[in-house]
Motif scaffolding. Structure first.
Motif, PDB file in Angstrom:
ATOM      1  N   GLN A 186       5.598  -0.698 -13.384  1.00 50.02           N
ATOM      2  CA  GLN A 186       5.954  -1.495 -12.210  1.00 50.02           C
ATOM      3  C   GLN A 186       4.892  -2.544 -11.891  1.00 50.02           C
ATOM      4  OE1 GLN A 186       7.099   2.134  -9.565  1.00 50.02           O
ATOM      5  NE2 GLN A 186       8.224   0.387  -8.755  1.00 50.02           N
ATOM      6  N   LYS A 187       3.824  -2.556 -12.700  1.00 49.61           N
ATOM      7  CA  LYS A 187       2.722  -3.512 -12.543  1.00 49.61           C
ATOM      8  C   LYS A 187       2.090  -3.395 -11.150  1.00 49.61           C
ATOM      9  CE  LYS A 187       4.904  -6.683 -15.820  1.00 49.61           C
ATOM     10  NZ  LYS A 187       5.480  -8.025 -16.046  1.00 49.61           N
ATOM     11  N   LEU A 188       1.840  -2.142 -10.751  1.00 50.80           N
ATOM     12  CA  LEU A 188       1.229  -1.847  -9.462  1.00 50.80           C
ATOM     13  C   LEU A 188      -0.129  -1.203  -9.665  1.00 50.80           C
ATOM     14  CD1 LEU A 188       4.302  -0.212  -7.669  1.00 50.80           C
ATOM     15  CD2 LEU A 188       3.476  -2.552  -7.353  1.00 50.80           C
ATOM     16  N   GLU A 189      -0.999  -1.361  -8.714  1.00 46.88           N
ATOM     17  CA  GLU A 189      -2.261  -0.634  -8.727  1.00 46.88           C
ATOM     18  C   GLU A 189      -1.972   0.836  -8.425  1.00 46.88           C
ATOM     19  OE1 GLU A 189      -6.561  -0.490  -6.363  1.00 46.88           O
ATOM     20  OE2 GLU A 189      -5.063  -2.044  -5.892  1.00 46.88           O
ATOM     21  N   ALA A 190      -2.620   1.722  -9.163  1.00 49.12           N
ATOM     22  CA  ALA A 190      -2.397   3.159  -8.965  1.00 49.12           C
ATOM     23  C   ALA A 190      -3.150   3.619  -7.717  1.00 49.12           C
ATOM     24  CB  ALA A 190      -2.855   3.940 -10.192  1.00 49.12           C
ATOM     25  N   THR A 191      -2.565   3.386  -6.558  1.00 49.93           N
ATOM     26  CA  THR A 191      -3.231   3.664  -5.282  1.00 49.93           C
ATOM     27  C   THR A 191      -3.003   5.101  -4.833  1.00 49.93           C
ATOM     28  OG1 THR A 191      -1.303   2.994  -4.006  1.00 49.93           O
ATOM     29  CG2 THR A 191      -2.896   1.273  -4.581  1.00 49.93           C
ATOM     30  N   ARG A 192      -3.870   5.562  -3.922  1.00 48.65           N
ATOM     31  CA  ARG A 192      -3.733   6.891  -3.356  1.00 48.65           C
ATOM     32  C   ARG A 192      -2.426   7.013  -2.557  1.00 48.65           C
ATOM     33  NH1 ARG A 192      -6.351  11.027  -5.284  1.00 48.65           N
ATOM     34  NH2 ARG A 192      -5.804  12.107  -3.348  1.00 48.65           N
ATOM     35  N   SER A 193      -2.023   5.953  -1.901  1.00 51.13           N
ATOM     36  CA  SER A 193      -0.805   6.025  -1.086  1.00 51.13           C
ATOM     37  C   SER A 193       0.418   6.296  -1.948  1.00 51.13           C
ATOM     38  CB  SER A 193      -0.621   4.738  -0.280  1.00 51.13           C
ATOM     39  OG  SER A 193      -0.445   3.621  -1.133  1.00 51.13           O
ATOM     40  N   ILE A 194       0.471   5.683  -3.137  1.00 56.44           N
ATOM     41  CA  ILE A 194       1.596   5.943  -4.045  1.00 56.44           C
ATOM     42  C   ILE A 194       1.546   7.384  -4.538  1.00 56.44           C
ATOM     43  CG2 ILE A 194       2.651   5.346  -6.260  1.00 56.44           C
ATOM     44  CD1 ILE A 194       1.720   2.472  -5.822  1.00 56.44           C
ATOM     45  N   LEU A 195       0.347   7.842  -4.915  1.00 51.35           N
ATOM     46  CA  LEU A 195       0.200   9.225  -5.373  1.00 51.35           C
ATOM     47  C   LEU A 195       0.607  10.205  -4.276  1.00 51.35           C
ATOM     48  CD1 LEU A 195      -0.703  11.434  -7.314  1.00 51.35           C
ATOM     49  CD2 LEU A 195      -3.061  11.062  -6.544  1.00 51.35           C
ATOM     50  N   GLU A 196       0.165   9.964  -3.056  1.00 51.71           N
ATOM     51  CA  GLU A 196       0.489  10.878  -1.962  1.00 51.71           C
ATOM     52  C   GLU A 196       1.982  10.897  -1.662  1.00 51.71           C
ATOM     53  OE1 GLU A 196      -2.106   9.565   1.128  1.00 51.71           O
ATOM     54  OE2 GLU A 196      -3.912  10.336   0.125  1.00 51.71           O
ATOM     55  N   SER A 197       2.642   9.741  -1.799  1.00 50.60           N
ATOM     56  CA  SER A 197       4.093   9.689  -1.607  1.00 50.60           C
ATOM     57  C   SER A 197       4.807  10.498  -2.688  1.00 50.60           C
ATOM     58  CB  SER A 197       4.570   8.236  -1.644  1.00 50.60           C
ATOM     59  OG  SER A 197       5.975   8.161  -1.600  1.00 50.60           O
ATOM     60  N   MET A 198       4.363  10.364  -3.948  1.00 48.79           N
ATOM     61  CA  MET A 198       4.956  11.121  -5.046  1.00 48.79           C
ATOM     62  C   MET A 198       4.661  12.613  -4.908  1.00 48.79           C
ATOM     63  SD  MET A 198       4.219   8.467  -8.207  1.00 48.79           S
ATOM     64  CE  MET A 198       5.033   9.506  -9.423  1.00 48.79           C
ATOM     65  N   PHE A 199       3.473  12.931  -4.407  1.00 52.72           N
ATOM     66  CA  PHE A 199       3.091  14.318  -4.168  1.00 52.72           C
ATOM     67  C   PHE A 199       4.026  14.966  -3.145  1.00 52.72           C
ATOM     68  CE2 PHE A 199       0.732  17.038  -1.135  1.00 52.72           C
ATOM     69  CZ  PHE A 199       0.413  18.106  -1.956  1.00 52.72           C
ATOM     70  N   GLU A 291      -4.458  15.301 -21.344  1.00 51.18           N
ATOM     71  CA  GLU A 291      -5.426  16.368 -21.099  1.00 51.18           C
ATOM     72  C   GLU A 291      -4.877  17.403 -20.128  1.00 51.18           C
ATOM     73  OE1 GLU A 291      -9.034  14.731 -19.654  1.00 51.18           O
ATOM     74  OE2 GLU A 291      -9.542  13.718 -21.534  1.00 51.18           O
ATOM     75  N   VAL A 292      -5.191  18.684 -20.417  1.00 43.56           N
ATOM     76  CA  VAL A 292      -4.870  19.754 -19.485  1.00 43.56           C
ATOM     77  C   VAL A 292      -5.911  19.743 -18.371  1.00 43.56           C
ATOM     78  CG1 VAL A 292      -4.654  22.246 -19.192  1.00 43.56           C
ATOM     79  CG2 VAL A 292      -3.812  21.149 -21.290  1.00 43.56           C
ATOM     80  N   GLY A 293      -5.453  19.792 -17.122  1.00 47.32           N
ATOM     81  CA  GLY A 293      -6.371  19.879 -15.994  1.00 47.32           C
ATOM     82  C   GLY A 293      -6.868  18.551 -15.460  1.00 47.32           C
ATOM     83  N   ASP A 294      -6.340  17.427 -15.970  1.00 46.50           N
ATOM     84  CA  ASP A 294      -6.795  16.121 -15.481  1.00 46.50           C
ATOM     85  C   ASP A 294      -6.423  15.907 -14.019  1.00 46.50           C
ATOM     86  OD1 ASP A 294      -7.900  13.443 -15.812  1.00 46.50           O
ATOM     87  OD2 ASP A 294      -5.842  12.726 -15.739  1.00 46.50           O
ATOM     88  N   SER A 295      -5.454  16.682 -13.525  1.00 49.29           N
ATOM     89  CA  SER A 295      -5.054  16.541 -12.121  1.00 49.29           C
ATOM     90  C   SER A 295      -6.210  16.813 -11.167  1.00 49.29           C
ATOM     91  CB  SER A 295      -3.894  17.502 -11.811  1.00 49.29           C
ATOM     92  OG  SER A 295      -4.273  18.850 -12.042  1.00 49.29           O
ATOM     93  N   ARG A 296      -7.187  17.616 -11.578  1.00 43.36           N
ATOM     94  CA  ARG A 296      -8.340  17.909 -10.718  1.00 43.36           C
ATOM     95  C   ARG A 296      -9.134  16.651 -10.380  1.00 43.36           C
ATOM     96  NH1 ARG A 296      -9.393  21.648 -14.900  1.00 43.36           N
ATOM     97  NH2 ARG A 296      -8.350  23.653 -14.558  1.00 43.36           N
ATOM     98  N   ASN A 297      -9.042  15.643 -11.238  1.00 41.18           N
ATOM     99  CA  ASN A 297      -9.773  14.397 -10.999  1.00 41.18           C
ATOM    100  C   ASN A 297      -9.069  13.486  -9.991  1.00 41.18           C
ATOM    101  OD1 ASN A 297     -11.777  15.037 -12.971  1.00 41.18           O
ATOM    102  ND2 ASN A 297     -10.350  14.412 -14.579  1.00 41.18           N
ATOM    103  N   HIS A 298      -7.854  13.861  -9.565  1.00 40.72           N
ATOM    104  CA  HIS A 298      -7.070  12.976  -8.705  1.00 40.72           C
ATOM    105  C   HIS A 298      -6.529  13.658  -7.451  1.00 40.72           C
ATOM    106  CE1 HIS A 298      -7.111   9.989 -11.950  1.00 40.72           C
ATOM    107  NE2 HIS A 298      -6.799  10.976 -12.768  1.00 40.72           N
ATOM    108  N   LEU A 299      -6.222  14.946  -7.535  1.00 38.87           N
ATOM    109  CA  LEU A 299      -5.681  15.661  -6.391  1.00 38.87           C
ATOM    110  C   LEU A 299      -6.800  16.335  -5.608  1.00 38.87           C
ATOM    111  CD1 LEU A 299      -2.595  17.431  -8.039  1.00 38.87           C
ATOM    112  CD2 LEU A 299      -2.635  15.243  -6.832  1.00 38.87           C
TER     113      LEU A 299
END
Length: 322
Positions: A186-199, A291-299
Protein backbone atom coordinates in the motif's frame (compact mmCIF):
# COMPACT_ATOMS: atom_id res chain seq x y z
CA UNK A 1 -4.49 4.22 -1.80
CA UNK A 2 -7.50 4.55 -4.12
CA UNK A 3 -9.89 1.59 -4.37
CA UNK A 4 -8.86 0.83 -7.95
CA UNK A 5 -5.22 0.67 -6.83
CA UNK A 6 -5.92 -2.02 -4.23
CA UNK A 7 -5.30 -5.69 -5.08
CA UNK A 8 -8.32 -7.11 -6.88
CA UNK A 9 -9.17 -9.56 -4.09
CA UNK A 10 -9.87 -6.77 -1.56
CA UNK A 11 -12.07 -4.66 -3.87
CA UNK A 12 -15.82 -4.81 -4.55
CA UNK A 13 -15.99 -4.56 -8.35
CA UNK A 14 -16.48 -8.26 -9.24
CA UNK A 15 -19.56 -8.98 -7.13
CA UNK A 16 -22.69 -10.33 -8.85
CA UNK A 17 -26.18 -9.13 -8.02
CA UNK A 18 -26.93 -12.49 -6.41
CA UNK A 19 -23.88 -12.20 -4.16
CA UNK A 20 -24.76 -8.60 -3.29
CA UNK A 21 -28.09 -9.89 -1.97
CA UNK A 22 -26.25 -12.52 0.06
CA UNK A 23 -23.83 -9.93 1.46
CA UNK A 24 -26.76 -7.77 2.60
CA UNK A 25 -27.78 -10.59 4.94
CA UNK A 26 -24.31 -11.37 6.33
CA UNK A 27 -22.52 -9.98 9.43
CA UNK A 28 -20.20 -7.10 8.46
CA UNK A 29 -17.06 -5.42 9.77
CA UNK A 30 -14.16 -3.32 8.48
CA UNK A 31 -10.38 -3.39 8.59
CA UNK A 32 -7.65 -1.09 7.24
CA UNK A 33 -8.54 -2.07 3.63
CA UNK A 34 -12.29 -1.83 3.74
CA UNK A 35 -15.47 -3.84 4.09
CA UNK A 36 -15.59 -7.43 5.33
CA UNK A 37 -18.48 -9.88 5.52
CA UNK A 38 -18.71 -13.19 7.38
CA UNK A 39 -19.58 -16.25 5.28
CA UNK A 40 -19.58 -19.79 6.69
CA UNK A 41 -17.81 -18.50 9.79
CA UNK A 42 -14.97 -16.75 7.95
CA UNK A 43 -14.40 -13.05 7.12
CA UNK A 44 -13.87 -12.07 3.47
CA UNK A 45 -13.58 -8.94 1.35
CA UNK A 46 -16.47 -8.79 -1.10
CA UNK A 47 -14.53 -9.74 -4.25
CA UNK A 48 -12.93 -12.64 -2.40
CA UNK A 49 -16.31 -13.88 -1.25
CA UNK A 50 -17.48 -13.88 -4.87
CA UNK A 51 -14.44 -15.98 -5.78
CA UNK A 52 -15.13 -18.43 -2.92
CA UNK A 53 -18.70 -18.87 -4.15
CA UNK A 54 -17.48 -19.33 -7.75
CA UNK A 55 -15.06 -22.01 -6.53
CA UNK A 56 -17.69 -23.86 -4.51
CA UNK A 57 -20.12 -23.91 -7.43
CA UNK A 58 -17.83 -24.60 -10.36
CA UNK A 59 -14.56 -26.30 -9.35
CA UNK A 60 -14.26 -29.83 -10.73
CA UNK A 61 -11.70 -31.66 -8.59
CA UNK A 62 -9.48 -34.48 -9.73
CA UNK A 63 -8.52 -37.25 -7.34
CA UNK A 64 -4.81 -36.45 -7.84
CA UNK A 65 -5.14 -32.74 -7.00
CA UNK A 66 -2.92 -31.35 -4.24
CA UNK A 67 -4.27 -28.42 -2.21
CA UNK A 68 -1.86 -26.30 -0.15
CA UNK A 69 -3.83 -24.58 2.61
CA UNK A 70 -2.50 -22.02 5.06
CA UNK A 71 -3.24 -19.08 7.29
CA UNK A 72 -2.21 -15.77 5.65
CA UNK A 73 1.49 -14.92 6.12
CA UNK A 74 2.20 -18.32 7.64
CA UNK A 75 4.88 -19.75 5.35
CA UNK A 76 2.65 -20.06 2.29
CA UNK A 77 5.35 -19.07 -0.19
CA UNK A 78 7.79 -21.55 1.34
CA UNK A 79 5.24 -24.39 1.33
CA UNK A 80 4.47 -23.75 -2.34
CA UNK A 81 8.17 -23.70 -3.24
CA UNK A 82 8.87 -26.93 -1.34
CA UNK A 83 5.96 -28.73 -3.00
CA UNK A 84 6.95 -27.62 -6.50
CA UNK A 85 10.57 -28.63 -5.83
CA UNK A 86 9.53 -32.07 -4.54
CA UNK A 87 7.30 -32.86 -7.49
CA UNK A 88 9.70 -31.47 -10.09
CA UNK A 89 12.95 -32.95 -8.77
CA UNK A 90 13.03 -36.03 -11.00
CA UNK A 91 12.87 -33.77 -14.07
CA UNK A 92 15.71 -31.51 -12.93
CA UNK A 93 18.19 -34.00 -11.54
CA UNK A 94 21.05 -33.23 -13.91
CA UNK A 95 24.41 -34.35 -12.48
CA UNK A 96 26.17 -31.17 -13.56
CA UNK A 97 23.43 -28.69 -12.67
CA UNK A 98 20.41 -30.11 -10.80
CA UNK A 99 18.70 -26.70 -10.82
CA UNK A 100 19.06 -26.13 -14.55
CA UNK A 101 15.79 -24.75 -16.01
CA UNK A 102 13.99 -25.27 -12.68
CA UNK A 103 10.54 -23.58 -12.69
CA UNK A 104 11.32 -21.75 -9.45
CA UNK A 105 14.02 -19.82 -11.31
CA UNK A 106 11.55 -18.44 -13.85
CA UNK A 107 8.38 -17.95 -11.79
CA UNK A 108 7.42 -17.11 -8.23
CA UNK A 109 5.85 -19.90 -6.14
CA UNK A 110 2.56 -17.96 -6.19
CA UNK A 111 2.62 -17.96 -9.99
CA UNK A 112 3.26 -21.71 -10.06
CA UNK A 113 0.65 -22.61 -7.44
CA UNK A 114 -2.35 -20.27 -7.76
CA UNK A 115 -4.91 -19.53 -5.06
CA UNK A 116 -8.46 -20.62 -5.78
CA UNK A 117 -10.04 -17.51 -4.29
CA UNK A 118 -7.31 -14.87 -4.70
CA UNK A 119 -6.46 -15.75 -8.29
CA UNK A 120 -8.33 -18.31 -10.37
CA UNK A 121 -11.97 -17.85 -9.36
CA UNK A 122 -11.46 -14.16 -8.70
CA UNK A 123 -11.09 -13.51 -12.42
CA UNK A 124 -13.58 -16.04 -13.77
CA UNK A 125 -16.26 -18.41 -12.53
CA UNK A 126 -14.86 -21.04 -14.92
CA UNK A 127 -11.09 -20.49 -15.25
CA UNK A 128 -8.84 -22.62 -17.45
CA UNK A 129 -7.04 -25.00 -15.06
CA UNK A 130 -5.23 -27.10 -17.64
CA UNK A 131 -1.81 -25.49 -17.12
CA UNK A 132 -1.67 -25.91 -13.35
CA UNK A 133 0.02 -29.28 -13.01
CA UNK A 134 3.56 -29.77 -11.79
CA UNK A 135 4.74 -30.51 -15.33
CA UNK A 136 3.39 -30.79 -18.86
CA UNK A 137 2.56 -34.45 -18.22
CA UNK A 138 -1.18 -35.05 -17.91
CA UNK A 139 -0.49 -37.61 -15.18
CA UNK A 140 1.12 -35.01 -12.90
CA UNK A 141 -1.04 -33.67 -10.08
CA UNK A 142 -2.52 -30.21 -10.30
CA UNK A 143 -1.32 -27.84 -7.57
CA UNK A 144 -3.60 -25.24 -6.00
CA UNK A 145 -3.63 -23.14 -2.84
CA UNK A 146 -6.16 -21.57 -0.50
CA UNK A 147 -6.60 -19.64 2.74
CA UNK A 148 -10.21 -20.86 3.11
CA UNK A 149 -11.13 -22.87 6.23
CA UNK A 150 -11.48 -26.60 5.67
CA UNK A 151 -15.30 -26.82 5.77
CA UNK A 152 -15.57 -24.12 3.06
CA UNK A 153 -12.86 -25.75 0.94
CA UNK A 154 -14.49 -29.18 1.19
CA UNK A 155 -17.74 -27.84 -0.24
CA UNK A 156 -15.86 -27.17 -3.48
CA UNK A 157 -13.99 -30.49 -3.43
CA UNK A 158 -17.29 -32.42 -3.68
CA UNK A 159 -16.02 -35.49 -1.83
CA UNK A 160 -12.75 -35.81 -3.76
CA UNK A 161 -9.97 -37.79 -2.01
CA UNK A 162 -7.35 -35.26 -3.15
CA UNK A 163 -4.49 -34.42 -0.78
CA UNK A 164 -4.53 -31.35 1.46
CA UNK A 165 -1.46 -29.99 3.24
CA UNK A 166 -1.96 -27.28 5.86
CA UNK A 167 0.62 -24.78 7.18
CA UNK A 168 0.03 -22.54 10.19
CA UNK A 169 2.13 -20.16 12.28
CA UNK A 170 2.13 -18.41 15.63
CA UNK A 171 -0.47 -15.64 15.31
CA UNK A 172 1.85 -12.97 16.75
CA UNK A 173 4.53 -13.55 14.10
CA UNK A 174 1.88 -13.81 11.37
CA UNK A 175 0.46 -10.46 12.49
CA UNK A 176 3.84 -8.73 12.19
CA UNK A 177 4.45 -10.25 8.75
CA UNK A 178 1.02 -9.13 7.58
CA UNK A 179 1.60 -5.61 8.95
CA UNK A 180 4.83 -5.19 6.98
CA UNK A 181 3.37 -6.85 3.89
CA UNK A 182 0.29 -4.64 3.73
CA UNK A 183 2.23 -1.46 4.37
CA UNK A 184 4.70 -2.32 1.61
CA UNK A 185 2.16 -2.92 -1.13
CA UNK A 186 0.00 0.00 0.00
CA UNK A 187 3.14 2.18 0.01
CA UNK A 188 2.55 3.23 3.62
CA UNK A 189 4.93 3.73 6.49
CA UNK A 190 4.68 0.80 8.91
CA UNK A 191 3.36 2.90 11.80
CA UNK A 192 2.35 1.82 15.29
CA UNK A 193 -1.20 3.04 14.67
CA UNK A 194 -1.63 0.64 11.74
CA UNK A 195 -0.17 -2.23 13.78
CA UNK A 196 -2.44 -1.45 16.73
CA UNK A 197 -5.49 -1.34 14.46
CA UNK A 198 -4.58 -4.73 12.97
CA UNK A 199 -3.89 -6.07 16.46
CA UNK A 200 -7.37 -5.07 17.64
CA UNK A 201 -8.92 -6.69 14.55
CA UNK A 202 -6.99 -9.90 15.25
CA UNK A 203 -8.10 -9.96 18.90
CA UNK A 204 -11.78 -9.60 18.07
CA UNK A 205 -11.52 -12.15 15.24
CA UNK A 206 -12.53 -9.75 12.47
CA UNK A 207 -9.60 -10.22 10.09
CA UNK A 208 -9.39 -11.37 6.48
CA UNK A 209 -9.88 -15.18 6.65
CA UNK A 210 -10.36 -14.87 10.41
CA UNK A 211 -11.03 -15.60 13.16
CA UNK A 212 -7.44 -16.87 13.06
CA UNK A 213 -8.14 -19.57 15.68
CA UNK A 214 -11.15 -20.98 13.82
CA UNK A 215 -9.21 -21.15 10.57
CA UNK A 216 -6.35 -23.18 12.04
CA UNK A 217 -8.63 -25.38 14.15
CA UNK A 218 -10.53 -26.37 11.02
CA UNK A 219 -7.35 -28.01 9.69
CA UNK A 220 -5.67 -29.05 12.94
CA UNK A 221 -5.99 -32.82 12.72
CA UNK A 222 -4.43 -32.93 9.27
CA UNK A 223 -1.76 -30.26 9.78
CA UNK A 224 2.01 -30.56 9.39
CA UNK A 225 4.26 -28.73 11.86
CA UNK A 226 7.55 -27.85 10.16
CA UNK A 227 9.94 -27.89 13.13
CA UNK A 228 12.59 -30.29 11.83
CA UNK A 229 12.95 -29.31 8.17
CA UNK A 230 14.71 -32.43 6.87
CA UNK A 231 12.42 -34.90 8.62
CA UNK A 232 9.28 -32.94 7.77
CA UNK A 233 10.29 -32.48 4.13
CA UNK A 234 10.65 -36.25 3.81
CA UNK A 235 7.28 -36.67 5.52
CA UNK A 236 5.72 -34.20 3.09
CA UNK A 237 7.27 -36.02 0.11
CA UNK A 238 5.83 -39.33 1.31
CA UNK A 239 2.38 -37.77 1.78
CA UNK A 240 2.50 -36.31 -1.74
CA UNK A 241 3.39 -39.72 -3.16
CA UNK A 242 6.94 -38.85 -4.24
CA UNK A 243 9.18 -40.15 -1.41
CA UNK A 244 12.95 -39.69 -1.52
CA UNK A 245 14.91 -42.74 -2.56
CA UNK A 246 17.95 -43.88 -0.58
CA UNK A 247 20.13 -42.76 -3.49
CA UNK A 248 18.60 -39.27 -3.43
CA UNK A 249 19.19 -38.97 0.30
CA UNK A 250 22.80 -40.17 -0.05
CA UNK A 251 23.37 -37.53 -2.74
CA UNK A 252 22.02 -34.80 -0.47
CA UNK A 253 18.73 -34.37 -2.33
CA UNK A 254 16.82 -33.34 0.79
CA UNK A 255 19.25 -30.56 1.64
CA UNK A 256 19.36 -29.39 -1.98
CA UNK A 257 15.61 -28.74 -1.94
CA UNK A 258 15.76 -27.03 1.45
CA UNK A 259 18.56 -24.81 0.14
CA UNK A 260 16.71 -24.03 -3.10
CA UNK A 261 13.56 -23.11 -1.17
CA UNK A 262 15.23 -21.19 1.64
CA UNK A 263 14.17 -17.59 2.22
CA UNK A 264 17.58 -16.34 1.15
CA UNK A 265 17.62 -18.36 -2.06
CA UNK A 266 14.07 -17.52 -3.12
CA UNK A 267 14.39 -13.81 -2.32
CA UNK A 268 17.61 -13.61 -4.33
CA UNK A 269 16.07 -15.01 -7.53
CA UNK A 270 15.59 -12.38 -10.23
CA UNK A 271 11.91 -13.25 -10.77
CA UNK A 272 11.23 -12.53 -7.09
CA UNK A 273 13.11 -9.23 -7.20
CA UNK A 274 11.30 -7.79 -10.22
CA UNK A 275 8.04 -9.69 -10.80
CA UNK A 276 4.46 -9.03 -9.66
CA UNK A 277 1.53 -11.33 -8.93
CA UNK A 278 -1.82 -11.29 -10.74
CA UNK A 279 -3.14 -8.67 -8.28
CA UNK A 280 -0.22 -6.34 -8.97
CA UNK A 281 1.65 -6.99 -5.70
CA UNK A 282 5.45 -7.11 -6.02
CA UNK A 283 6.83 -10.61 -5.36
CA UNK A 284 9.63 -9.10 -3.27
CA UNK A 285 7.06 -8.14 -0.63
CA UNK A 286 6.50 -11.82 0.16
CA UNK A 287 10.01 -12.15 1.58
CA UNK A 288 11.04 -10.51 4.84
CA UNK A 289 12.68 -12.30 7.78
CA UNK A 290 10.81 -15.57 8.25
CA UNK A 291 11.97 -15.60 11.87
CA UNK A 292 10.22 -17.28 14.78
CA UNK A 293 9.61 -14.84 17.63
CA UNK A 294 10.17 -11.61 15.66
CA UNK A 295 6.87 -10.35 17.09
CA UNK A 296 8.71 -9.61 20.37
CA UNK A 297 10.51 -6.78 18.57
CA UNK A 298 7.21 -5.06 17.71
CA UNK A 299 4.47 -6.03 20.18
CA UNK A 300 4.39 -4.77 23.74
CA UNK A 301 4.37 -7.40 26.53
CA UNK A 302 0.74 -6.48 27.19
CA UNK A 303 -0.18 -7.06 23.52
CA UNK A 304 1.60 -10.42 23.54
CA UNK A 305 -0.17 -11.50 26.74
CA UNK A 306 -3.55 -10.53 25.31
CA UNK A 307 -3.04 -12.60 22.16
CA UNK A 308 -1.70 -15.53 24.22
CA UNK A 309 -4.73 -15.44 26.52
CA UNK A 310 -7.18 -15.33 23.60
CA UNK A 311 -5.54 -18.29 21.86
CA UNK A 312 -5.24 -20.27 25.08
CA UNK A 313 -8.99 -19.91 25.53
CA UNK A 314 -9.94 -20.54 21.88
CA UNK A 315 -7.65 -23.59 21.43
CA UNK A 316 -8.35 -25.16 24.85
CA UNK A 317 -9.04 -28.88 24.52
CA UNK A 318 -7.95 -29.11 20.88
CA UNK A 319 -4.43 -30.42 21.52
CA UNK A 320 -3.01 -27.56 19.46
CA UNK A 321 -0.70 -25.02 21.10
CA UNK A 322 1.94 -22.49 20.01
Amino acid sequence: MADNELPMNVREDKVSEETKKLISSLPKDKDCHGNLCKYQGCWYYYNTLQAVINFQKHFQPQDTDIILASSPKSGTTWLKALTVALLERSKHDDDDDPLNHHPLLSDNPHGLVPFFENNLYLKSSTPDLTKYSSSSSSSSPRLFATHMPLHTLKEGLKGSPCKIVFMCRNAKDALISLWYFRCKYQKLEATRSILESMFESLCRGATFYGPFWDQILSYWRGSLKIREPCAQLKRLAEFLGCPFTEEEEEKGGVNKILELCSLGSLSDMEINKTGKNVNGVDYKFYFRKGEVGDSRNHLTPEMERRIDMIFEEKLRGSGLSF
